[in-house]
Design a protein around this motif. Structure first.
Motif, mmCIF file in Angstrom:
data_model
loop_
_atom_site.group_PDB
_atom_site.id
_atom_site.type_symbol
_atom_site.label_atom_id
_atom_site.label_comp_id
_atom_site.label_asym_id
_atom_site.label_seq_id
_atom_site.Cartn_x
_atom_site.Cartn_y
_atom_site.Cartn_z
ATOM 1 N N UNK A 483 -32.652 63.145 -7.870
ATOM 2 C CA UNK A 483 -33.511 64.231 -8.381
ATOM 3 C C UNK A 483 -34.810 64.279 -7.580
ATOM 4 N N UNK A 484 -35.194 65.469 -7.174
ATOM 5 C CA UNK A 484 -36.487 65.627 -6.501
ATOM 6 C C UNK A 484 -37.566 65.563 -7.581
ATOM 7 N N UNK A 485 -38.499 64.653 -7.380
ATOM 8 C CA UNK A 485 -39.507 64.357 -8.401
ATOM 9 C C UNK A 485 -40.638 65.396 -8.350
ATOM 10 N N UNK A 486 -40.606 66.310 -9.316
ATOM 11 C CA UNK A 486 -41.603 67.393 -9.350
ATOM 12 C C UNK A 486 -43.028 66.890 -9.513
ATOM 13 N N UNK A 487 -43.190 65.686 -10.100
ATOM 14 C CA UNK A 487 -44.557 65.182 -10.309
ATOM 15 C C UNK A 487 -45.261 64.935 -8.973
ATOM 16 N N UNK A 488 -44.485 64.831 -7.890
ATOM 17 C CA UNK A 488 -45.093 64.603 -6.568
ATOM 18 C C UNK A 488 -45.794 65.865 -6.053
ATOM 19 N N UNK A 489 -45.596 66.981 -6.748
ATOM 20 C CA UNK A 489 -46.319 68.199 -6.342
ATOM 21 C C UNK A 489 -47.821 68.012 -6.542
#
Ligand code: FES
Length: 680
Positions: A483-489
């Motif tokens: 899963x691409x970790x959206x929190x890294x945005x």
């Protein structure tokens, strides 16, 4: 039937096409290269084209999207809104209803792939099938009424001990002229000690042969001296069958769905090989009548189509080959343009999905001569795998699908100038740097902007997508479950919202937006899990707990960085220094078989001894596959890799690659009786 003017750009090819014809079909009719991976099912988006709008005085056409059929549901699903607004359509879904200009973007073109199949240096123990023998033949005499052939046979028997040698029918008409022109001194080429396949007046010292690897994407041929095995010229070209479907199953599908489709594909590959032969003869400067032998290798479907055999039986279980053993026949029977009496040898196939190319790889790498347990992987849309050592050898094919070749990836493309092939991500800033094919510079190095003025940055190819996913995992942008970790945005705008999931932006300019989408990561996970699970099955089969050597064969394999392949979990743990790329090993094996009768015998003997596995029907496949969905793996450890790289620690929430398995379907081959599928 109403016809409309159709112009394809940038090739400029044009013609009158019947109303209702699909753009993809029109491209084939007009000889335009338009990619198609899914066989025209509206799933791969490789056939994406852009419709010209307005007046085109040069072509006397007014073109508009309204001159086409309505948008299909596949198009509204597969093409993003941005591209729909720019009049992009899917060639396999769109019918021509009026005059149109159709632009094929570089990502949908098939002809400009970099063909990376150079010959590597090898030492060949040379004793070819063709032997040149110069003999004096008794002159014809009135009072001894024997034929010229019979007296030639006597001379050959006297000199070589070969009795009653036969002659290839195509060579017989040359016999009398050669004898008289040479004043009864002639040289004959004898094939396998049994047949005359060429004759020259006087002395002839050199004979040549072709070693050809017919890949699903590219065809690579080497013209070699038969005596020494030395390569005089090499030529590569795209396999023209690509226009019938990019992967082999799409081509089987084409043969199933179109009467005479198999013959079309046979004609296409044979005429390309003739073109290649002309080029090789020209560049090496040899005479065609000295080109006497040829070895061809290919996967089972390429093998069958080249031989003129309908491959439909290979599209479903039990994947029966028409012929598994080695094949030897005159080149003329395959419509090839070698010397009149030239012969062709094709090594045996290993199984219904493991072809003569894998047999040639085995010959080149000869794991059966070593003590160490060696894993050989030829990566393509179907990875062919051989595992073993001098006591046991097992082979399988793994239907990895086209993701490793950059297909079915949002910004993916084949390996061509401008494609991103190397990727690194800074774990702190999440900033990327990358290399494109055709340049040695990293994107953050001086001069890179100049380089891309010529090529642009056009997409990401197979090795690039592998490194991108692996390095995003190392940078903790992608979690172990994929899963691409959206929190890294919060850390970088390069991680952006993309519909209901997240994506990572690799490159953007006014024309191009290259990014890694969640579905791309899934496609790569599916492919690598299929490969890894297949390898594990082979390890089980011969009861091997660890692998000592790994060899990546094939053009694509030559560009995989072993470290990132292991980080991704494509291959099991192994000392990194023992993971090597061996280039076009299938081509090397073909060269060995061309110059050595002993090599032909060796591979025929080894193939008989090899165990074969049909991975998809093995009961433990599913478990291995699910475990291998995690990056690098849910349970297997990578001690050797950990000595070189620190892998992110897994958290309980991301330790299982199957967390969203309903969206992850297992990739396997079709059952018999249905249309072949890459994923069921
Ligand atoms: Fe058109 Fe695959 S979507 S060929």
């Amino acid at each position: 039937m109403t016809k409309h003017k159709v112009v394809f750009t940038p090739s400029g090819r044009h013609g009158e096409i019947e109303e209702g014809t699909y753009i993809l079909t029109a491209s084939r009719i007009l000889g335009v290269d338009l990619a198609s991976v899914c066989g025209g099912n509206g799933k791969c988006t490789q056939c994406k084209v852009q419709i010209g709008k307005g007046d085109f005085p040069k072509h006397q056409i007014t073109s508009d999207n309204s001159h086409l059929s309505e948008l299909s549901s596949a198009e509204t699903y597969q093409i993003n809104k941005e591209d729909l607004a720019k009049d992009f359509r899917l060639g396999c879904q769109t019918r021509i209803m009026g005059d149109v200009v159709i632009d094929i973007p570089s990502t949908s073109q098939t002809h400009d792939q970099v063909i990376r199949k150079a010959a590597i240096n090898i030492t060949i123990d040379s004793k070819p099938a063709v032997q040149l023998v110069t003999v004096d033949v008794e002159e014809a005499q009135m009072h001894i009424p024997s034929g010229d052939l019979e007296r030639l046979q006597n001379s050959i028997e006297f000199k070589t001990g070969i009795p009653n040698i036969s002659i290839e029918a195509a060579v017989l008409p040359q016999l009398q002229k050669a004898l008289r022109k040479g004043k009864w001194l002639v040289t004959v080429a004898i094939y396998e000690q049994s047949k005359i396949i060429a004759i020259w007046s006087g002395e002839q010292k050199e004979a040549y042969g072709l070693a050809v690897d017919i890949g699903s994407t590219t065809i690579a041929g080497h013209l070699c001296e038969l005596k020494s095995g030395k390569v005089l010229a090499t030529y590569g070209l795209m396999n023209p069958q690509i226009r019938f479907g990019e992967d082999v199953m799409s081509r089987v599908s084409y043969a199933m769905m179109n009467t005479g489709g198999d013959k079309e594909m046979t004609d296409a590959v044979r005429s390309s090989i003739c073109q290649m032969t002309d080029e090789l003869i020209q560049s090496s400067g040899i005479d065609r009548d000295t080109l006497l032998d040829a070895v061809f290798v290919g996967n089972p479907i390429m093998h069958h189509l080249f031989l003129g055999i309908d491959p439909v039986e290979l599209g479903g279980a039990p994947f029966a080959l028409a012929v598994q053993t080695a094949v030897q026949l005159p080149a003329s029977s395959l419509d090839l343009n070698l010397a009149a009496g030239a012969q062709v040898y094709i090594p045996p196939c290993i199984a219904g999905h493991v072809g003569a190319d894998a047999a040639a790889v085995a010959l080149a790498e000869s794991p059966y001569n070593n003590d160490e347990m060696t894993l050989i992987i030829d990566v393509g849309t179907n990875a062919e795998i051989i595992l073993g050592n001098k006591t046991k050898l097992v082979a399988a094919s793994s239907p990895t699908g086209p993701a490793f070749e950059g297909a079915q990836i949002e910004s993916g493309q084949r390996a061509a100038p401008g494609a991103i092939e190397r990727v690194r991500i800074d774990p702190e800033t999440l900033e990327p740097r990358f290399k494109i094919i055709s340049s040695d510079l990293w994107s953050n190095e001086e001069g890179f902007d100049e380089v891309i003025k010529d090529t642009g940055v056009t997409g990401i190819c197979g090795s690039g997508i592998i490194e991108a996913v692996a390095t995003l995992f190392l940078a903790k942008v992608i979690k172990s479950d994929g899963v691409i970790d959206g929190s890294k945005s919060n850390l970088s705008p390069r991680v952006f919202e993309n519909g209901k999931t997240w994506a990572y932006q690799l490159y953007k300019d006014s024309n191009t937006h290259i990014y890694i989408a969640q579905n791309d990561v899934r496609a790569i996970q599916l492919a690598k899990a299929t490969l890894y699970a297949s390898v594990r099955l082979l390890m089980d089969k011969i009861n091997v707990p660890k692998i000592e050597n790994i060899r990546f064969a094939g053009a694509f394999g030559a560009h995989i960085d072993p470290k990132y392949a292991m980080v991704l979990g494509m291959i099991p743990d192994c000392p990194l220094e023992q993971v090597k790329t061996v280039g076009n090993a299938a081509g090397t094996g073909a060269r060995m078989a061309l110059s050595s009768l002993a090599s032909r015998q060796e591979i025929e003997d080894q193939v008989v001894k090899m165990d074969k596995i049909e991975t998809a029907i093995e009961s433990s496949f599913q478990e291995y596959f699910i475990n291998a969905m995690a990056i690098p793996h849910k349970v297997d450890t990578f001690e050797n890799l950990s000595q070189h790289i620190t892998l992110p620690t897994q958290t309980s929430s991301d330790s299982d690659g199957s967390s969203d398995m309903p969206r992850v379907r297992r990739r396997r081959r079709s059952s018999r009786g249905g249309r072949p599928n890459k994923s069921l």
